[in-house]
Motif scaffolding. Structure first.
Motif, PDB file in Angstrom:
ATOM      1  N   SER A  23       1.025  -1.228  -0.054  1.00  0.00           N
ATOM      2  CA  SER A  23      -0.090   0.014   0.074  1.00  0.00           C
ATOM      3  C   SER A  23       0.845   1.223   0.008  1.00  0.00           C
ATOM      4  O   SER A  23       0.384   2.395  -0.119  1.00  0.00           O
ATOM      5  CB  SER A  23      -1.108  -0.039   1.243  1.00  0.00           C
ATOM      6  N   THR A  24       2.017   1.044   0.269  1.00  0.00           N
ATOM      7  CA  THR A  24       3.166   2.029   0.403  1.00  0.00           C
ATOM      8  C   THR A  24       4.294   1.649  -0.610  1.00  0.00           C
ATOM      9  O   THR A  24       4.504   0.563  -0.846  1.00  0.00           O
ATOM     10  CB  THR A  24       3.585   2.600   1.430  1.00  0.00           C
ATOM     11  N   ASN A  25       5.078   2.713  -1.145  1.00  0.00           N
ATOM     12  CA  ASN A  25       6.346   2.328  -1.767  1.00  0.00           C
ATOM     13  C   ASN A  25       7.355   1.558  -0.881  1.00  0.00           C
ATOM     14  O   ASN A  25       7.324   1.995   0.291  1.00  0.00           O
ATOM     15  CB  ASN A  25       6.927   3.700  -2.375  1.00  0.00           C
ATOM     16  N   LEU A  26       8.332   0.638  -1.212  1.00  0.00           N
ATOM     17  CA  LEU A  26       9.283  -0.298  -0.659  1.00  0.00           C
ATOM     18  C   LEU A  26      10.625   0.486  -1.236  1.00  0.00           C
ATOM     19  O   LEU A  26      10.850  -0.104  -2.514  1.00  0.00           O
ATOM     20  CB  LEU A  26       8.886  -1.461  -0.708  1.00  0.00           C
ATOM     21  N   ALA A  27      11.408   1.145  -0.560  1.00  0.00           N
ATOM     22  CA  ALA A  27      12.840   1.266  -1.012  1.00  0.00           C
ATOM     23  C   ALA A  27      13.769   0.296  -0.925  1.00  0.00           C
ATOM     24  O   ALA A  27      13.539  -0.673  -0.218  1.00  0.00           O
ATOM     25  CB  ALA A  27      13.585   2.460  -0.051  1.00  0.00           C
ATOM     26  N   LEU A  28      14.413   0.029  -2.131  1.00  0.00           N
ATOM     27  CA  LEU A  28      15.334  -1.277  -2.499  1.00  0.00           C
ATOM     28  C   LEU A  28      16.672  -0.849  -2.185  1.00  0.00           C
ATOM     29  O   LEU A  28      17.237   0.322  -2.505  1.00  0.00           O
ATOM     30  CB  LEU A  28      15.025  -1.586  -3.680  1.00  0.00           C
ATOM     31  N   ASN A  29      17.589  -1.785  -1.670  1.00  0.00           N
ATOM     32  CA  ASN A  29      18.874  -1.613  -1.439  1.00  0.00           C
ATOM     33  C   ASN A  29      19.820  -2.491  -2.346  1.00  0.00           C
ATOM     34  O   ASN A  29      19.106  -3.562  -3.269  1.00  0.00           O
ATOM     35  CB  ASN A  29      19.483  -2.048   0.022  1.00  0.00           C
ATOM     36  N   SER A  30      20.851  -2.185  -2.998  1.00  0.00           N
ATOM     37  CA  SER A  30      21.786  -2.968  -3.722  1.00  0.00           C
ATOM     38  C   SER A  30      21.854  -4.539  -3.125  1.00  0.00           C
ATOM     39  O   SER A  30      22.055  -4.509  -1.921  1.00  0.00           O
ATOM     40  CB  SER A  30      22.942  -2.442  -3.917  1.00  0.00           C
ATOM     41  N   PHE A 138      16.284   2.947  -5.962  1.00  0.00           N
ATOM     42  CA  PHE A 138      14.947   2.456  -6.730  1.00  0.00           C
ATOM     43  C   PHE A 138      13.963   1.767  -5.676  1.00  0.00           C
ATOM     44  O   PHE A 138      14.470   1.703  -4.548  1.00  0.00           O
ATOM     45  CB  PHE A 138      15.354   1.361  -7.580  1.00  0.00           C
ATOM     46  N   SER A 139      12.523   2.185  -6.041  1.00  0.00           N
ATOM     47  CA  SER A 139      11.688   1.444  -4.928  1.00  0.00           C
ATOM     48  C   SER A 139      10.483   0.833  -5.847  1.00  0.00           C
ATOM     49  O   SER A 139      10.453   1.005  -7.023  1.00  0.00           O
ATOM     50  CB  SER A 139      10.973   2.784  -4.467  1.00  0.00           C
ATOM     51  N   ILE A 140       9.948  -0.225  -5.228  1.00  0.00           N
ATOM     52  CA  ILE A 140       8.835  -0.763  -5.616  1.00  0.00           C
ATOM     53  C   ILE A 140       7.491  -0.087  -5.328  1.00  0.00           C
ATOM     54  O   ILE A 140       7.385   0.480  -4.144  1.00  0.00           O
ATOM     55  CB  ILE A 140       8.699  -2.147  -5.717  1.00  0.00           C
ATOM     56  N   MET A 141       6.265   0.039  -6.327  1.00  0.00           N
ATOM     57  CA  MET A 141       5.377   0.713  -6.077  1.00  0.00           C
ATOM     58  C   MET A 141       4.220   0.468  -5.297  1.00  0.00           C
ATOM     59  O   MET A 141       3.977  -0.820  -5.280  1.00  0.00           O
ATOM     60  CB  MET A 141       4.652   1.275  -7.358  1.00  0.00           C
ATOM     61  N   GLY A 142       3.786   1.054  -4.421  1.00  0.00           N
ATOM     62  CA  GLY A 142       2.560   0.579  -3.412  1.00  0.00           C
ATOM     63  C   GLY A 142       1.189   0.980  -3.942  1.00  0.00           C
ATOM     64  O   GLY A 142       1.337   1.682  -5.229  1.00  0.00           O
ATOM     65  N   HIS A 143       0.225   0.733  -3.686  1.00  0.00           N
ATOM     66  CA  HIS A 143      -1.142   0.835  -4.330  1.00  0.00           C
ATOM     67  C   HIS A 143      -1.170   2.673  -4.145  1.00  0.00           C
ATOM     68  O   HIS A 143      -1.204   2.978  -2.973  1.00  0.00           O
ATOM     69  CB  HIS A 143      -2.222   0.305  -3.526  1.00  0.00           C
ATOM     70  N   THR A 144      -1.807   3.226  -5.256  1.00  0.00           N
ATOM     71  CA  THR A 144      -1.969   4.454  -5.347  1.00  0.00           C
ATOM     72  C   THR A 144      -3.271   4.879  -5.918  1.00  0.00           C
ATOM     73  O   THR A 144      -3.530   4.834  -7.068  1.00  0.00           O
ATOM     74  CB  THR A 144      -0.879   5.311  -6.112  1.00  0.00           C
ATOM     75  N   GLY A 145      -4.170   4.917  -4.975  1.00  0.00           N
ATOM     76  CA  GLY A 145      -5.464   5.676  -5.415  1.00  0.00           C
ATOM     77  C   GLY A 145      -6.265   4.440  -6.130  1.00  0.00           C
ATOM     78  O   GLY A 145      -6.258   3.296  -5.653  1.00  0.00           O
ATOM     79  N   ASN A 146      -6.996   4.557  -7.179  1.00  0.00           N
ATOM     80  CA  ASN A 146      -7.876   3.750  -7.642  1.00  0.00           C
ATOM     81  C   ASN A 146      -7.225   3.053  -8.940  1.00  0.00           C
ATOM     82  O   ASN A 146      -7.745   3.307 -10.116  1.00  0.00           O
ATOM     83  CB  ASN A 146      -9.513   4.373  -8.174  1.00  0.00           C
ATOM     84  N   ASN A 147      -6.071   2.582  -8.974  1.00  0.00           N
ATOM     85  CA  ASN A 147      -5.466   1.928 -10.064  1.00  0.00           C
ATOM     86  C   ASN A 147      -4.707   0.673  -9.671  1.00  0.00           C
ATOM     87  O   ASN A 147      -5.036   0.149  -8.714  1.00  0.00           O
ATOM     88  CB  ASN A 147      -4.530   2.901 -10.697  1.00  0.00           C
ATOM     89  N   ASN A 148      -4.367  -0.053 -10.635  1.00  0.00           N
ATOM     90  CA  ASN A 148      -3.859  -1.491 -10.406  1.00  0.00           C
ATOM     91  C   ASN A 148      -2.063  -1.435 -10.640  1.00  0.00           C
ATOM     92  O   ASN A 148      -1.532  -2.475 -10.727  1.00  0.00           O
ATOM     93  CB  ASN A 148      -4.406  -2.478 -11.423  1.00  0.00           C
ATOM     94  N   ALA A 149      -1.814  -0.118 -10.467  1.00  0.00           N
ATOM     95  CA  ALA A 149      -0.309  -0.138 -10.855  1.00  0.00           C
ATOM     96  C   ALA A 149       0.484  -0.319  -9.175  1.00  0.00           C
ATOM     97  O   ALA A 149       1.275   0.485  -8.937  1.00  0.00           O
ATOM     98  CB  ALA A 149       0.191   1.236 -11.383  1.00  0.00           C
TER      99      ALA A 149
END
Length: 160
Positions: A23-30, A138-149
């Motif tokens: 539901s929120t972005n997740l920051a990535l490490n190397s 880089f981060s992976i995306m969390g759910h933002t509003g009414n979309n499937n991304a």
């Protein structure tokens, strides 16, 4: 000439299934990043506890697993891949296997690599996912509003 009929396989409503997402972005490490999922969209059989990284298989059977990773920015020429660890309820170390490389994205699209596979699992087996990346920032995306991304995992039992 004979008629060809296709039979659509439907999944019974009694089959265990789960969908978890960020539901929120997740920051990535190397290096390796254990993917955590903080929202259950649905969970019919107590597969998962939100804010965790481990799914526990409720029933023995054949499972269809789909993982979708949506990055917040383009991954141009950055090598990365997802591994899946499958354990048998803690009695031995997990078996890791590497999914197809999520590699060399170009252009302005953050890309949504999707990987789907089938695996036969015993009740009590555990499943977790790690994203390996060769860079930082880089981060992976969390759910933002009414979309499937959003980044998400679907796990469904499809046969006994």
């Amino acid at each position: 000439m004979g008629e060809t009929k296709l039979k659509r396989q439907s999944i019974g409503t009694d089959m265990p299934r789960v969908c978890a997402r960020r539901s929120t972005n997740l920051a990535l490490n190397s290096g390796g990043n254990t993917l955590t999922w903080n929202t259950e969209v649905y969970d019919t059989s107590n597969f998962f506890t939100p804010n965790g990284s481990v799914f526990t298989v409720p029933e023995t059977g054949l499972y269809l697993i789909t993982i979708c990773i949506h990055f917040t920015s383009p991954m141009t020429n950055i090598r990365n891949f997802v591994t899946v660890a499958i354990g048998n309820g803690g009695t031995q170390s997990p078996t890791d296997f590497r999914l197809q490389d999520v590699d060399s994205f170009t252009g302005g699209d953050p890309s949504r690599p999707v990987e789907t596979f089938q695996v036969y699992l015993q009740a009590g087996a555990t499943i977790s996912f790690d994203l390996w990346i060769a860079s930082t920032g880089f981060s992976i995306m969390g759910h933002t509003g009414n979309n499937n991304a959003s980044s998400k995992v679907f796990i469904t039992k499809i046969a006994n």
